[in-house]
Design a protein around this motif. Structure first.
Motif, mmCIF file in Angstrom:
data_model
loop_
_atom_site.group_PDB
_atom_site.id
_atom_site.type_symbol
_atom_site.label_atom_id
_atom_site.label_comp_id
_atom_site.label_asym_id
_atom_site.label_seq_id
_atom_site.Cartn_x
_atom_site.Cartn_y
_atom_site.Cartn_z
ATOM 1 N N ARG A 46 39.370 15.920 -8.587
ATOM 2 C CA ARG A 46 40.978 16.539 -8.806
ATOM 3 C C ARG A 46 41.543 15.801 -10.049
ATOM 4 O O ARG A 46 42.137 16.233 -10.968
ATOM 5 N N LEU A 51 44.022 18.063 -12.152
ATOM 6 C CA LEU A 51 44.913 18.681 -11.357
ATOM 7 C C LEU A 51 45.748 17.589 -10.585
ATOM 8 O O LEU A 51 46.763 17.878 -10.143
ATOM 9 N N TYR A 71 41.788 20.849 -21.191
ATOM 10 C CA TYR A 71 42.013 21.389 -19.950
ATOM 11 C C TYR A 71 40.995 22.869 -20.078
ATOM 12 O O TYR A 71 40.509 23.092 -19.281
ATOM 13 N N LYS A 72 41.268 23.454 -21.337
ATOM 14 C CA LYS A 72 40.710 24.669 -21.423
ATOM 15 C C LYS A 72 39.073 24.731 -21.724
ATOM 16 O O LYS A 72 38.508 25.626 -21.872
ATOM 17 N N MET A 74 37.279 22.524 -19.778
ATOM 18 C CA MET A 74 36.742 22.406 -18.419
ATOM 19 C C MET A 74 37.104 23.317 -17.266
ATOM 20 O O MET A 74 38.004 23.973 -17.463
ATOM 21 N N THR A 75 36.294 23.225 -16.007
ATOM 22 C CA THR A 75 36.750 23.959 -15.244
ATOM 23 C C THR A 75 36.147 23.271 -13.915
ATOM 24 O O THR A 75 35.490 22.641 -13.632
ATOM 25 N N LEU A 76 36.508 23.610 -12.584
ATOM 26 C CA LEU A 76 36.539 23.198 -11.432
ATOM 27 C C LEU A 76 36.192 24.088 -10.225
ATOM 28 O O LEU A 76 36.929 25.125 -10.311
ATOM 29 N N THR A 78 35.566 24.804 -6.202
ATOM 30 C CA THR A 78 35.734 24.191 -5.042
ATOM 31 C C THR A 78 34.920 24.673 -4.182
ATOM 32 O O THR A 78 34.341 25.787 -4.155
ATOM 33 N N TYR A 82 39.104 30.145 -4.500
ATOM 34 C CA TYR A 82 40.258 31.488 -4.210
ATOM 35 C C TYR A 82 39.942 32.182 -5.293
ATOM 36 O O TYR A 82 39.891 31.989 -6.552
ATOM 37 N N PHE A 84 40.869 35.996 -6.946
ATOM 38 C CA PHE A 84 41.958 36.620 -7.180
ATOM 39 C C PHE A 84 42.037 38.012 -6.203
ATOM 40 O O PHE A 84 41.109 38.610 -6.085
ATOM 41 N N PHE A 94 38.350 37.032 -15.967
ATOM 42 C CA PHE A 94 39.656 36.289 -16.316
ATOM 43 C C PHE A 94 39.626 35.151 -17.407
ATOM 44 O O PHE A 94 40.362 35.119 -18.183
ATOM 45 N N PRO A 95 38.586 34.247 -17.199
ATOM 46 C CA PRO A 95 38.506 33.066 -18.276
ATOM 47 C C PRO A 95 38.380 33.567 -19.859
ATOM 48 O O PRO A 95 38.954 33.082 -20.596
ATOM 49 N N ARG A 142 32.277 32.854 -12.350
ATOM 50 C CA ARG A 142 33.604 32.776 -12.881
ATOM 51 C C ARG A 142 33.833 31.721 -13.865
ATOM 52 O O ARG A 142 34.213 31.653 -14.984
ATOM 53 N N ALA A 143 33.156 30.451 -13.506
ATOM 54 C CA ALA A 143 33.303 29.326 -14.173
ATOM 55 C C ALA A 143 32.369 28.983 -15.273
ATOM 56 O O ALA A 143 32.897 28.681 -16.474
ATOM 57 N N PHE A 146 32.708 31.271 -19.478
ATOM 58 C CA PHE A 146 33.241 30.797 -20.763
ATOM 59 C C PHE A 146 32.416 29.636 -21.387
ATOM 60 O O PHE A 146 32.894 28.986 -22.188
ATOM 61 N N GLU B 131 48.773 26.965 -5.576
ATOM 62 C CA GLU B 131 47.533 27.240 -5.346
ATOM 63 C C GLU B 131 46.662 28.101 -6.723
ATOM 64 O O GLU B 131 45.909 27.751 -7.021
ATOM 65 N N LYS B 134 46.946 26.178 -9.752
ATOM 66 C CA LYS B 134 45.614 25.533 -9.770
ATOM 67 C C LYS B 134 44.503 26.002 -10.421
ATOM 68 O O LYS B 134 43.940 25.704 -11.154
ATOM 69 N N ILE B 135 44.301 27.162 -9.808
ATOM 70 C CA ILE B 135 43.035 28.060 -10.194
ATOM 71 C C ILE B 135 43.220 28.606 -11.634
ATOM 72 O O ILE B 135 42.190 28.309 -12.510
ATOM 73 N N LYS B 137 45.075 27.029 -14.038
ATOM 74 C CA LYS B 137 44.611 26.080 -14.855
ATOM 75 C C LYS B 137 43.323 25.513 -15.038
ATOM 76 O O LYS B 137 42.743 25.401 -16.230
ATOM 77 N N THR B 138 42.573 25.585 -14.109
ATOM 78 C CA THR B 138 41.201 25.287 -14.192
ATOM 79 C C THR B 138 40.165 26.302 -14.811
ATOM 80 O O THR B 138 39.072 25.974 -15.265
ATOM 81 N N LEU B 139 40.923 27.502 -14.941
ATOM 82 C CA LEU B 139 40.131 28.611 -15.790
ATOM 83 C C LEU B 139 40.653 28.647 -17.123
ATOM 84 O O LEU B 139 40.359 29.596 -17.781
ATOM 85 N N GLY B 140 41.438 27.945 -17.595
ATOM 86 C CA GLY B 140 42.055 27.679 -18.791
ATOM 87 C C GLY B 140 43.233 28.591 -19.110
ATOM 88 O O GLY B 140 43.681 28.731 -20.268
ATOM 89 N N GLU B 153 49.213 38.316 -8.273
ATOM 90 C CA GLU B 153 48.688 37.914 -6.982
ATOM 91 C C GLU B 153 49.658 37.986 -5.837
ATOM 92 O O GLU B 153 49.196 38.384 -4.658
#
Lengths: 210, 231
Positions: A46, A51, A71-72, A74-76, A78, A82, A84, A94-95, A142-143, A146, B131, B134-135, B137-140, B153
Motif C-alpha cells: 500500500r 495508497l 502513479y499513472k 504503476m498499478t496494484l 489485490t 474490486y 466495477f 478502463f485504464p 485490467r492491470a 496498460f 474503495e 483507491k481502485i 487511482k491504482t488504474l491511473g 458505481e
C-alpha cells in the motif's frame, strides 16, 4: 521502474508495523515478498503503491519521490479485487480509457488480452457478479492492459484453480519479459515464488530478514 | 352524514382528473416543472461536490458533517424567507425582478434540496467512495475520472438520494408559497393550492390534487424500485 526504500517506518497507533532500513527493487525484475501474516507485506504494498502516504522515510521511483505522474505508471492488484459494476470488457478497458487511448486500439487490446487469459466468455458479464477466481483473472488483465512500469500484486492467485494460476503466472512472466516491467508480488506459496521470481524478500515483524 | 362531503370530494376529484380540467393540469405541470428543475440543478451542482468532500481528508471534515446534517432538516419556510429577502425589490438580487415567478420557486427549491443532496452524497462517498477511489487511482485515473467513476458505481444509491430530494421538493409548501405567492395561472402549484382550497372549504379540487401528489410519489417509487430491482 527502480524502487529505492530508505528508513521506512510505519506505525499503527504507536505500534511499529514496518521498519526497513534499506531496500532496493531492481528495474525489470520480479521480486517476491514472503512472510507470515501480519509481517507488513500488504502495508508495504500500500505504501509503495501510494495508497498509504502516512509513513516515515523515503521511497524513490527511478530517483524521484512519488507524484501523480508516477502513479499513472504503476498499478496494484489485490487478493479481493474490486471490479466495477459494468461489463468485463469495460472493466479491462478502463485504464486505457482514462489514458485517452484511441477507441479502436482499446478494443483490439482488450480482445487480445481476454483471449490470452481465456476469459472471452466473460466479456458481457457484469464485473461485480463474477466469482472470486474470475474476478482475479479479470483484475490482472485490467492491470496488465496498460503495460505499467511497476506491477504490484498482493496474493493475486490465492483461492483459484491450478489451471487459472498457470495462465496468470504465464502472463506475469510474459509481461516482465516483453515490457521489462518491474513486478513485486506478495505470496504465501514458496513454490510460486520460486517459479516466478528473480529474487525473494523475507519480511518478519516488519523487517527484512533475508 | 359527516363523511358525505369527503365521498363527494373524491367523486368530484375523479371527475376533474378524468375530464382533464385545464386549471388542475396547469397546476400539476407547474409543480412537476419547478420540482424537477430544482432537483436536476441541485444534483448537477452538489453530487460532484458531495463526492469530492466525502473522499477527501481535510481538517474540518467532522464539523462539516455536522453542519451538513443540520442543514438537511432546514425548514422550507426559512429557505423561502431567505430567498424572498434576496429577491425582493430592496434585496441584493431585486433588480432581476424574479419575485413571484416560477424561476424564484426553482431557486428556493434548489436551495431547499441542496443540503439533502449534498449531505446524502457526502455520506455515501465517505462510506463507499474511498474503495472506488483507491481502485481508480491504482488504474491511473485522475481526479475528474475518479468522481465520474464513483458516480457511475454508486448510481443506484445516488438515484435514490435524488428521488428523496425530489420528494422533499414536490411536497413542500413553505418556500414556494413565500417566493411564488400562489398566483393563479402563474405560480400556483399543488401544495399551495391544496393549502388555499382547504382554507376556502373547497374540498373536491384539494382532494384531486392530493390524489395526484400521491400518484406522483407512487409512480416515482415504482420506477425506482423497478430500476434498482433489475440491476
Amino acid at each position: 521502474m527502480n524502487i529505492e526504500i530508505e528508513g521506512l517506518k510505519k506505525y499503527y497507533s504507536n505500534k511499529m508495523i514496518l521498519n526497513i532500513d534499506k531496500l532496493e527493487i531492481k528495474e525489470g525484475s520480479i521480486t517476491g515478498l514472503i512472510g507470515p501474516n501480519g509481517s507488513g507485506k500488504t502495508t508495504l504494498m500500500r505504501i509503495v503503491s501510494g495508497l498509504d502516504l502516512d509513513f516515515k522515510g523515503t521511497i524513490r521511483y527511478n530517483g524521484s519521490l512519488l507524484n501523480e505522474e508516477i502513479y499513472k505508471k504503476m498499478t496494484l492488484v489485490t487478493q479481493k479485487p474490486y471490479l466495477f459494476r459494468r461489463r468485463v470488457f469495460e472493466n479491462i478497458e478502463f485504464p486505457l480509457k482514462v489514458r485517452k487511448v484511441d477507441r479502436g486500439i482499446r478494443r483490439k487490446k482488450v480482445e487480445e488480452i481476454m483471449e490470452r487469459f481465456q476469459i472471452e466468455d466473460l466479456k458481457d458479464k457484469k464485473g461485480h457478479l463474477l466469482s472470486g477466481g474470475e474476478s482475479q483473472k479479470v483484475s490482472l488483465a485490467r492491470a496488465l492492459i496498460f503495460e505499467p512500469e511497476l506491477l504490484l500484486l498482493d496474493e493475486p492467485t490465492s483461492n483459484i484453480d491450478p489451471e487459472s494460476i498457470k495462465i496468470m503466472e504465464r502472463e506475469i512472466i510474459r509481461f516482465n519479459e516483453e515490457t521489462k516491467g518491474t513486478v513485486l508480488i506478495v505470496t504465501h506459496n514458496i513454490d510460486q515464488a520460486k517459479r516466478l521470481c528473480h529474487s525473494i524478500i523475507n519480511l518478519e515483524w516488519g523487517r527484512v530478514v533475508s | 352524514m359527516a363523511i358525505d362531503y369527503i365521498v363527494e370530494g373524491f367523486k368530484e376529484a375523479v371527475k376533474l382528473l378524468i375530464g382533464f380540467d385545464k386549471e388542475v393540469y396547469e397546476i400539476i405541470f407547474l409543480s412537476l416543472f419547478v420540482s424537477i428543475s430544482a432537483t436536476v440543478v441541485s444534483s448537477i451542482i452538489f453530487i460532484p461536490i458531495g463526492i469530492h468532500l466525502g473522499i477527501k481528508e481535510f481538517r474540518w471534515k467532522r464539523t462539516l458533517s455536522r453542519m451538513l446534517y443540520t442543514f438537511m432538516s432546514i425548514p422550507s419556510v426559512v429557505v423561502g424567507l431567505l430567498v424572498s429577502i434576496m429577491l425582493s425589490r430592496r434585496g441584493p438580487l431585486g433588480k432581476f425582478d424574479l419575485m413571484y415567478t416560477p424561476k424564484a420557486m426553482i431557486i428556493a427549491q434548489t436551495l431547499l434540496v441542496a443540503p439533502l443532496i449534498l449531505g446524502l452524497t457526502y455520506s455515501l462517498a465517505k462510506n463507499r467512495g474511498k474503495e472506488i477511489e483507491k481502485i481508480g487511482k491504482t488504474l491511473g485515473a485522475g481526479r475528474r475520472d475518479i468522481i465520474l467513476l464513483i458516480i457511475r458505481e454508486l448510481k443506484i444509491d445516488l438515484i435514490v438520494n435524488v428521488v428523496t430530494a425530489f420528494s422533499r421538493a414536490i411536497s413542500e409548501v413553505g418556500a414556494v408559497m413565500i417566493v411564488g405567492g400562489n398566483i393563479k395561472n402563474r405560480t400556483r402549484v399543488i401544495t399551495t393550492t391544496i393549502s388555499m382550497l382547504k382554507s376556502m372549504g373547497d374540498y373536491p379540487m384539494a382532494i384531486a390534487l392530493g390524489i395526484v401528489l400521491l400518484l406522483i410519489s407512487f409512480l416515482v417509487n415504482s420506477a425506482i424500485y423497478k430500476y434498482t430491482g433489475d440491476d
